[in-house]
Design a protein around this motif. Structure first.
Motif, PDB file in Angstrom:
ATOM      1  N   TYR A   7      25.025  -3.457 -50.972  1.00  0.00           N
ATOM      2  CA  TYR A   7      23.721  -3.629 -50.551  1.00  0.00           C
ATOM      3  C   TYR A   7      23.059  -2.212 -50.855  1.00  0.00           C
ATOM      4  CZ  TYR A   7      19.363  -3.223 -47.698  1.00  0.00           C
ATOM      5  OH  TYR A   7      18.224  -3.178 -47.270  1.00  0.00           O
ATOM      6  N   ASP A  63      18.403  -7.812 -50.972  1.00  0.00           N
ATOM      7  CA  ASP A  63      18.098  -9.038 -50.408  1.00  0.00           C
ATOM      8  C   ASP A  63      17.060  -9.853 -51.011  1.00  0.00           C
ATOM      9  OD1 ASP A  63      19.761  -8.450 -48.000  1.00  0.00           O
ATOM     10  OD2 ASP A  63      18.470  -7.061 -47.101  1.00  0.00           O
ATOM     11  N   PRO A  80      21.596  -9.535 -40.676  1.00  0.00           N
ATOM     12  CA  PRO A  80      21.229 -10.434 -41.986  1.00  0.00           C
ATOM     13  C   PRO A  80      19.637 -10.376 -42.037  1.00  0.00           C
ATOM     14  CG  PRO A  80      22.046 -11.843 -40.320  1.00  0.00           C
ATOM     15  CD  PRO A  80      22.290 -10.413 -39.939  1.00  0.00           C
ATOM     16  N   GLN A  81      18.988 -10.198 -43.247  1.00  0.00           N
ATOM     17  CA  GLN A  81      17.649 -10.153 -43.606  1.00  0.00           C
ATOM     18  C   GLN A  81      17.365 -11.029 -44.785  1.00  0.00           C
ATOM     19  OE1 GLN A  81      15.112  -8.983 -41.634  1.00  0.00           O
ATOM     20  NE2 GLN A  81      13.879 -10.144 -43.259  1.00  0.00           N
ATOM     21  N   LYS A  82      16.306 -11.945 -44.807  1.00  0.00           N
ATOM     22  CA  LYS A  82      15.952 -12.820 -45.832  1.00  0.00           C
ATOM     23  C   LYS A  82      15.070 -11.964 -46.633  1.00  0.00           C
ATOM     24  CE  LYS A  82      11.719 -14.827 -43.972  1.00  0.00           C
ATOM     25  NZ  LYS A  82      11.021 -16.103 -43.588  1.00  0.00           N
ATOM     26  N   GLY A  83      15.085 -12.243 -47.840  1.00  0.00           N
ATOM     27  CA  GLY A  83      14.284 -11.638 -48.980  1.00  0.00           C
ATOM     28  C   GLY A  83      12.868 -12.185 -48.878  1.00  0.00           C
TER      29      GLY A  83
END
Length: 544
Positions: free
Chosen positions: A61, A202, A141-144
């Motif tokens: 990451y 991300d 978790p993290q969406k783009g």
């Protein structure tokens, strides 16, 4: 506005003078340079260089923050200008996870070749740290979001306002105070603009333009016969706004024994009242110690919220990871998870909110690229949540971050910082006058003052600016030498009434310190006037 016009109107040219007592971040610049910017396409290209370099070296990451931080300080005293300073800090910070561990590197060299090397350095730091890491980082978790942007919804950019206009306003403030008999007066306008670009693996590319402003003054009068003196500070508050905050509106004024302000501030009116109130404060009787019902104005209560609710609900303090600036926390995971811990009584509802318009903490996305939101901290008096970042979320059973990550500059690593923490207004219609009518023996406090709180954020003492004695439902005069003492749980369980939303206002801290090395954050706290029953009041001038 053309740069040449701005320079002419500024009246100060390119001069940037260091102000006494103020630590400036960045390098002095011509005030017109603050109007320049960088094309977002260039930022994206630089970000891609960093992310690709980090991946190529083994990062699982990576994120990059390209930051330009502008500060302007205009300070005056009596009939003279003490100083004007315009500063800029510009650079890049890269954070990565490699071998399950964080690594970070930063530089003020913002060129493609330098950024690639910087990303490689961050990965090397992470891999070195991993050799002594106990367990790997668990990142929520993290969406783009793709390419997005957010701007403070300002009406007038403070950096486009000529310095001369600001100086003229401040000298007018000082003239009013001196004409009213002040012995000394100083006044300041502070303006901040954070131009931040965030990108991560991300898939987010986030461009943000954030503004804050803080005008304030202090009036001092001396009794020449006795040598005693007293002061009153402005009832302004730092805001996440532009220069429009200094353009008064009658609808934003809260009238009463002292006029207070919402989202517009009348500095000339305030200094006139403050100068007159110093006389009354000097002549006020000293408070008799004992139990009182405390009626606390938002200009005062914001600080009590900040210290006794905001800081102890920071998850890193709860876990014992953070102890700088007044310690850890009396709260625990067990108390939060029980959903039975009475932080306060049923009138106490506290929310975290990084979306509130005009607040210091309002942004579109935090410094981990998480869209900001609002959530409950205390619901009907029960502790229900804390403040968490992506790598803390799993500790309290969350599947996503609450968006509480912030770094004070490009060269500092982001970590958990307080969002706006606010006491919700009462649901029943209740004015300040009606609240005071129900008080037999009390003290009404306006404005914040000195305070002290213990290393668990539990036992505390707070002073203030102006104190008014309440007897049998009426304000009968001003008091002095007032401070109240309590502990956090006892205090919030003594909440007797909260005024309705028509009285709701913001207060806040322009520079809230935390961490080691220390970082500064800006955060607001909203509330309506609130009554607390049977609080212990001491006399701060009493000699034992």
């Amino acid at each position: 506005m053309k740069r040449s016009e701005f320079l002419y109107l500024s009246g100060m040219g390119a001069g940037a003078f260091m102000l006494p007592g103020l630590s400036l971040m960045g390098n002095p610049i011509d005030p017109a340079q603050a109007l320049d910017g960088m094309d977002v396409r260039i930022k994206k290209a630089l970000a891609d260089v960093a992310l690709n370099a980090a991946r190529s070296k083994g990062a699982s990451y990576a994120d990059i923050r390209i930051g330009r931080y502008l500060n302007q300080f205009v300070a005056t005293r009596e009939n003279r200008v003490q100083g004007v300073a315009n500063t800029e800090s510009y650079g890049v910070g890269i954070r990565v996870i490699a071998d399950g561990c964080w690594g970070f590197a930063s530089s003020n060299n913002v060129e493609k070749e330098d950024i690639a090397k910087l990303a490689e350095r961050a990965v090397a730091v992470a891999k070195a740290n991993a050799k002594i890491q106990g367990e790997p980082v668990k990142l929520a978790p993290q969406k783009g979001y793709g390419e997005v942007s957010w701007k403070s919804p300002i009406e007038r950019n403070a950096f486009e306002v000529p310095v001369k206009e600001k100086v003229d306003l401040l000298l007018s403030v000082n003239a009013i105070a001196m004409q009213g008999g002040a012995s000394f007066v100083n006044s300041v306008i502070l303006a901040v603009n954070e131009q931040k670009y965030f990108a991560s693996t991300d898939g987010s590319y986030i461009d943000q333009d954030i503004h804050r402003i803080y005008p304030n003054f202090t009036v001092t009068k001396i009794d020449r016969s006795s040598g005693k003196f007293d002061t009153i500070r402005s009832l302004s508050t730092p805001m996440g706004m532009g220069y429009e905050y200094l353009e008064p509106k009658e609808s934003s004024k809260v009238r009463g024994i002292v006029t207070r302000y919402k989202d517009r501030y009348d500095i000339l009116e305030d200094v006139k009242a403050a100068t007159a109130n110093v006389d009354e404060k000097m002549k006020a009787k000293s408070v008799e110690p004992g139990k009182y019902d405390m009626v606390l104005d938002p200009s005062h209560l914001w600080l009590t919220i900040h210290e006794s609710v905001g800081h102890p609900t920071e998850l890193d303090r709860v876990l014992g990871y953070e102890a700088n600036y007044a310690g850890t926390s009396f709260l625990s995971l067990e108390r939060m998870n029980s959903k039975k811990f009475n932080f306060g009584n049923k009138l106490v509802n506290v929310v975290a909110d990084k979306t509130q318009k005009g607040s210091l903490g309002a942004v579109g996305y935090d410094d981990e690229g998480v869209a900001c939101k609002k959530w409950d901290i205390v619901k009907d008096g029960i502790l229900v949540n804390f403040q968490a970042t992506r790598d803390q979320a799993h500790v309290i059973g969350l599947n996503e971050s609450q968006g509480c990550s912030y770094a004070q500059s490009w060269q500092d690593v982001q970590f958990q910082r307080m969002p706006n923490i606010s006491l919700q207004p009462g649901k029943a219609k209740l004015s300040v006058d009606d609240m005071i009518k129900n008080v037999e023996k009390g003290v009404y406090i306006i404005g914040d003052g000195s305070f002290s709180i213990d290393q668990q954020r539990y036992n505390f003492q707070f002073g203030g600016q102006m104190f008014y004695e309440i007897k049998e439902g009426k304000i009968v005069g001003m008091l002095k030498d007032v401070a109240y003492q309590s502990n956090t749980q006892e205090f919030w369980n003594a909440c007797g009434a909260v005024c309705d939303e028509s009285d709701y206002r913001l207060g806040g801290a322009f520079n809230d310190g935390k961490g080691q090395p220390s970082q500064s954050n800006a955060v607001s706290h909203g509330c309506s006037t609130t009554r607390f029953n049977g609080v212990n009041v001491i006399n701060t001038a009493r000699k034992i």
